[in-house]
Design an enzyme around this catalytic site. Structure first.
Site, PDB file in Angstrom:
ATOM      1  N   HIS A  36       1.888   4.414  -2.927  1.00 52.24           N
ATOM      2  CA  HIS A  36       2.022   5.863  -2.718  1.00 52.24           C
ATOM      3  C   HIS A  36       3.435   6.323  -3.094  1.00 52.24           C
ATOM      4  CE1 HIS A  36      -1.760   6.759  -0.763  1.00 52.24           C
ATOM      5  NE2 HIS A  36      -1.567   5.919   0.233  1.00 52.24           N
ATOM      6  N   GLU A  39      -4.541   7.563  -3.528  1.00 53.99           N
ATOM      7  CA  GLU A  39      -5.072   6.302  -3.015  1.00 53.99           C
ATOM      8  C   GLU A  39      -5.289   5.287  -4.127  1.00 53.99           C
ATOM      9  OE1 GLU A  39      -5.158   5.269   0.032  1.00 53.99           O
ATOM     10  OE2 GLU A  39      -4.518   7.204   0.821  1.00 53.99           O
ATOM     11  N   HIS A  67       0.830  -1.205   0.000  1.00 53.44           N
ATOM     12  CA  HIS A  67       0.000   0.000   0.000  1.00 53.44           C
ATOM     13  C   HIS A  67       0.868   1.260   0.000  1.00 53.44           C
ATOM     14  CE1 HIS A  67      -3.642   2.406   1.059  1.00 53.44           C
ATOM     15  NE2 HIS A  67      -2.748   3.177   1.645  1.00 53.44           N
ATOM     16  N   GLU A  68       1.759   1.360   0.985  1.00 55.27           N
ATOM     17  CA  GLU A  68       2.623   2.548   1.042  1.00 55.27           C
ATOM     18  C   GLU A  68       3.552   2.571  -0.172  1.00 55.27           C
ATOM     19  OE1 GLU A  68       1.704   4.729   3.119  1.00 55.27           O
ATOM     20  OE2 GLU A  68       0.451   3.402   4.336  1.00 55.27           O
TER      21      GLU A  68
END
Lengths: 499, 499
Positions: free
Chosen positions: A266, A292, A262-263
Site C-alpha cells: 500500500h 489491494e 502487505h502495508e
C-alpha cells in the site's frame, strides 16, 4: 502557465486536501499515540475537519469553477481529467449535507473506541448500538448516493467505481466452487508442520526484521515511517508522508512479517503517486481494489514465494536461530503456505482468505438490504463460518469483532481484498512475462524491477483509470478471476504435490 | 439552559478550537515523528488550518454574536467573562488579514526546518533569510496590533497582558545588579563538584526515571503522554490530551530530569484547566508568564530543593549506582545547584538563567526597533555573553542558534521565563506559609498538596485573571521580583555557606 481558473481550482482543492489530510493525521494519532482519555475531544476535532473540508468542497465557488472548466479545450489532458473526476466527486458530495458528514464522523470515532473496548472484553453488546447507528447512516448514505438495484451497490461503487452486487455475486460465485475443490484436494494431504511460526520471536528483533523487509522493497523512510497499532494500516498525508502501522506478537512470526509486506505494498503505491498532483484526483489512488492489488501482490505473490525466501530465509534463520533451528527452506515454505480453514482473516492462507471475504460480503449485503439486523451478526457470522469452512469461533473477539473496518464506517471495503488479490495475480503473471529474468533477480533479493514496473504501470497514473481500465491497459483484458485460480492451483500443486 | 446566542457562540468557538488544536497536533507531529521529507506539505497543511481557523474567528457571524452578547445581564459571570475576552481577541484578530496569517504560518514552518539544519551544521546563514522574514513579519504584526511607545510592546503584550518595554526595563534593571552581586559572592567560594552530572546514564533508564518524576507529581497518562524531540516542549489539544516532550543525553543526567519537571509543571496546568470551557477563553491559560510560573515552580522551587531529593535521591542513586557511587545527598544538592556562567540557557542554574533571558530580551527589543539587524545577531549575541557573563560561545550552535523560539515566530516569549520565575518564587513563599507542614510532606515524596493548591488557586481560573490579578488574589500584591531575589539569596547562602 495554467489557465487562471484552473489555478484557482487547484488552490481550492489543495486547501481541501490540507484539511482532509489533517483529519487523517488526527486519526492516525488516535490509533497510535493518543492518550485513551481524549477520545471525545478527538471525535469532535475530526468531525470539524471533515465537516469543514466537506463544506469547502461543496461550496458554490468550487462548483462554478468546475462547471466553467469542464470541457474547456484550453486545458491539458491531465487538467481535463482532474476536472472531470472532481466534477463527478462534487456532484456526489453535494448529495450529503454538513450535518450528515459531521454525524457520520462522530459516530465513527465513538464506534472505533467502543469496538476496541468490545473486542478487548469480548462483548459484542458494547459495540452493537454504534454499529446499528452506523448501518442506519450507511443505508441513508446509499439512498443519498442512489443505486439501481441494491443499496449495497452505492457503497461498493465508492470503493471501486462500477462494482456492484450483481457482478460480485458472479465473481464470488465463480471462485467459490473451484476454491472449495482445491481446498478439499489439499486437505486430503498430510498438513505441513507450521509450529515454528508460533515459537518465540522477541519484539525488538521482529520490529527490526519487519522494518528491514519494508525498506528493502523500497519504502522510503525519508518520506514515511512505521509505528505500532492494534490493527495494521497505511495512511498518507502527502506522497512525502506515508505511514504504515503494524503489530507484533512475540508468539507469532507471521503477524509482523506479512503485515509489513502487505502495508508496504500500500505504502509504495502512495509514495509513487505523482507529487505534483497533491490534492487533485490524479494524485489519488485509482480505487481500493487497485490499492489491494498492490498490497496483496507484495504480501503474497512476492512475499510467500520460493524465490523471495531463497534470499531472505538464511537471514531470517540467522536472526531467530533458536526458533528456526532445524527448519529448512522447504519446511519453512510449506509451513508459511499451510492451507487450513481458520477464524482470523488477517492470518488466513491465500486460499481460504477468500471465504473470509465472501462471508463479510454476504453479511454487509444483508445488513444493507435489511435482511439481517446488527443484533443478528454474531449468530449469522458463526453460522456462515461453520457452513463455509467448518469452523466456529469460540468467542466474538475471534469472530465478528476481529476487524476494525465497520467501526470506521467502511462498508463495501472487504470485497476489494478479493478483487485486489485477483488483480494482483493478473498483474503478477503479466509482469513475469515481461521480465523473464525476474525470478533469478528475486532469488538474489532484488525487487527493484517490480517496483519500477508498478511505478510506471500503476502508481504514476493516480486515479486516471478505473480498476478495469488499468487491468486492460496493462494485461490486455479486464479483471479476470481466472488468474487468481490459476496462480493458486499452480502454487498449491507444487507445495502439496497435488496430482 | 444557556442563552441560545451564547450556545451559538460556544459552538462556533469550539469549532475554531478544533482547527487550532488540529494545527497544534500537526506541529507536535512535525517535531516528534514526521518524516523529514514532508516539511513542505506539512507547512501548507498547518498554514491552511491556521488560516481557516482565523477566517472563522474574524467572521462577521462571530463578530455580531459577540457584539450582541457583550454586556448582556442574562449571562452568568463566567459567560460574560468569556464574551469580554473573546471580543477583545476578536478585535485584535480583525487586524490581521488571512494572507498575513497564512504567510506567517508558512514562514514559521520553513524557518523551523532551516533552524534545525542550521543548528546541526552550525551555520547561521542557513537560518538568516527566514529569520529576517520573520522579524519583518513581526514588525508588521506589531504595527497591526498597535503600541504606544515601542513596537516590542505589542508582542510582549501578546504573551502577558500589560507587559511592555518600560516595565521590563525596570524589572530587569532591578534584578541585574543584585544578581551580579550574589554571583560574585558565590564565585569567590570553592565551586562544588558537579562532574557526576556528566557521567554515563543510559537512555532507557533516564527515560523511565523522567517518566516516574513526571507521573509522581501528578501528570496523568490517561490524558497525556511524553515523547522525544529536539527541544522539550508542552502542547495540549484539550485538557484530556496534554503532551510533553523531552530529550535524553546519555552523558548528562540534568537534561532529562529537570526538563521533565519543567514541562511537567506546564502540563499539570493544562490538565487542570476547566474541561467544560473547551475552546473558550476561560479554558485557556492566563498568560505565558503564569505558564512559566508553573513550570519553574516545579522545576526549581520543588525540583532543586533539599526536601524533594531527600526522598528521591536514594531512588536515583539506586537506579544509577555506577555513576552516583560515593556521591552523598549533600554533594548531589550542591552539584545540581552549582552556579556558573554558561552558554546554554536550558542548562543554566537558577541565578545566571536570568542573564540568558536578559540577553535575549535586549536582542529582541533591538531587532524590533531596528537598532540591530538579523545579520548582527551572532556578533551581538557573543558580545552580550562576554559582557554579561564573561563567556563567549565557541560557535553559533551553542550561541544564537540554541533556542527554537524564534523559528516558531515567538518574539516576546523569553521575558516570561524570568517573570514566570519571579511569580513562582512569590507563589512558593505564599504556599509554604499556608501549608506549614509541606516541607515534611515533600521529604516523604508527597507533592499532592502543592498540586491541589495550584489547581484551586491558579489552574481552575483559566484566563479569568491577568498575571498581576492572579498574583494579587493569591499573595496580596502584584508581581514582585523581590521574592525571587530573596529566594535565591536564601538558597545560595545555604548551599555556598555565604556570610
Amino acid at each position: 502557465m495554467p489557465h487562471p481558473l484552473y489555478q484557482e481550482y487547484k488552490e481550492q482543492m489543495q486547501r481541501i486536501a490540507d484539511l482532509r489530510f489533517s483529519a487523517a493525521l488526527l486519526q492516525w494519532d488516535q490509533e497510535t499515540y493518543m492518550p485513551a482519555g481524549s477520545a471525545a475531544a478527538r471525535a469532535r476535532q475530526v468531525a470539524t475537519l471533515s465537516e469543514t473540508s466537506h463544506q469547502l468542497f461543496v461550496s458554490d465557488k468550487l462548483g462554478s469553477l468546475l462547471h466553467s472548466l469542464h470541457g474547456n479545450p484550453q486545458l491539458t489532458d491531465t487538467e481535463q481529467k482532474n476536472i472531470e473526476l472532481s466534477l463527478d466527486d462534487y456532484q456526489k458530495q453535494k448529495k450529503y449535507d454538513s450535518a450528515f458528514v459531521r454525524l457520520l464522523s462522530e459516530t465513527c470515532s465513538r464506534a472505533f473506541n467502543h469496538w476496541q473496548e468490545a473486542r478487548k472484553k469480548d462483548d459484542f453488546s458494547l459495540f452493537e448500538k454504534d454499529l446499528t447507528d452506523l448501518v442506519a447512516l450507511k443505508k441513508q448514505e446509499a439512498s443519498l448516493l442512489g443505486y439501481e438495484s441494491h443499496p449495497y451497490d452505492a457503497l461498493l461503487n465508492e470503493h471501486d467505481r462500477g462494482s456492484n452486487v450483481a457482478t460480485l455475486d458472479q465473481v464470488f460465485g465463480g471462485i467459490e466452487e473451484p476454491l472449495k475443490n482445491l481446498l478439499h484436494r489439499i486437505l486430503e494431504k498430510e498438513p505441513p508442520d507450521d509450529s515454528f511460526i508460533k515459537k518465540h520471536y522477541t519484539h525488538q528483533a521482529q520490529w527490526d526484521w519487519g522494518l528491514k523487509l519494508l525498506t528493502d522493497i523500497g519504502f522510503d523512510l525519508k518520506t514515511g515511517r512505521q509505528d505500532l497499532s492494534t490493527h495494521p494500516f497505511t495512511v498518507s498525508f502527502a506522497t512525502t508522508d506515508v505511514r504504515v502501522t503494524t503489530r507484533v506478537d512475540e508468539n507469532d512470526l507471521g503477524n509482523m512479517t506479512w503485515s509489513c509486506l502487505h502495508e508496504g505494498g500500500h505504502a509504495l503505491y502512495e509514495q509513487g503517486l505523482p507529487e505534483d498532483q497533491y490534492g487533485l484526483p490524479l494524485g489519488e489512488a485509482a480505487s481500493f481494489a487497485v490499492h489491494e492489488s498492490q498490497s496483496r501482490l507484495w504480501e503474497n505473490c512476492v512475499g510467500r514465494g520460493r524465490e523471495y525466501w531463497f534470499f531472505y530465509y538464511p537471514e531470517l534463520q540467522k536472526r531467530f536461530a533458536e526458533s528456526l533451528n532445524g527448519v529448512g527452506l522447504d519446511d519453512f515454505l510449506c509451513g508459511i503456505n499451510r492451507v487450513q480453514p481458520s477464524l482470523i482473516r488477517t492470518e488466513a492462507d491465500e486460499l481460504t482468505y477468500h471465504f473470509h471475504i465472501i462471508i463479510r460480503y454476504e453479511i454487509e449485503k444483508r445488513l444493507l438490504s435489511g435482511d439481517i439486523q446488527v443484533a443478528d451478526i454474531p449468530g449469522f457470522w458463526n453460522e456462515m463460518y461453520k457452513k463455509g469452512m467448518g469452523v466456529v469461533p469460540p468467542n466474538n473477539r475471534e469472530g465478528c469483532l476481529q476487524d476494525v473496518h465497520w467501526s470506521h464506517g467502511s462498508f463495501g471495503y472487504f470485497p476489494t481484498y478479493s478483487t485486489g488479490s485477483m488483480m494482483a495475480a493478473q498483474l503478477w503473471e503479466r509482469f513475469l512475462k515481461e521480465e523473464a529474468g525476474f525470478a533469478s533477480e528475486l532469488s538474489a533479493g532484488n525487487t527493484g524491477k517490480l517496483l519500477s514496473w508498478l511505478r510506471k504501470s500503476v502508481h504514476i497514473f493516480g486515479r486516471r483509470f478505473t480498476t478495469n481500465e488499468l487491468c486492460s491497459r496493462i494485461t490486455g483484458e479486464t479483471l479476470n478471476p481466472g488468474y487468481l485460480l490459476k496462480y493458486l492451483e499452480e502454487k498449491y500443486t507444487r507445495i502439496y504435490q497435488l496430482s
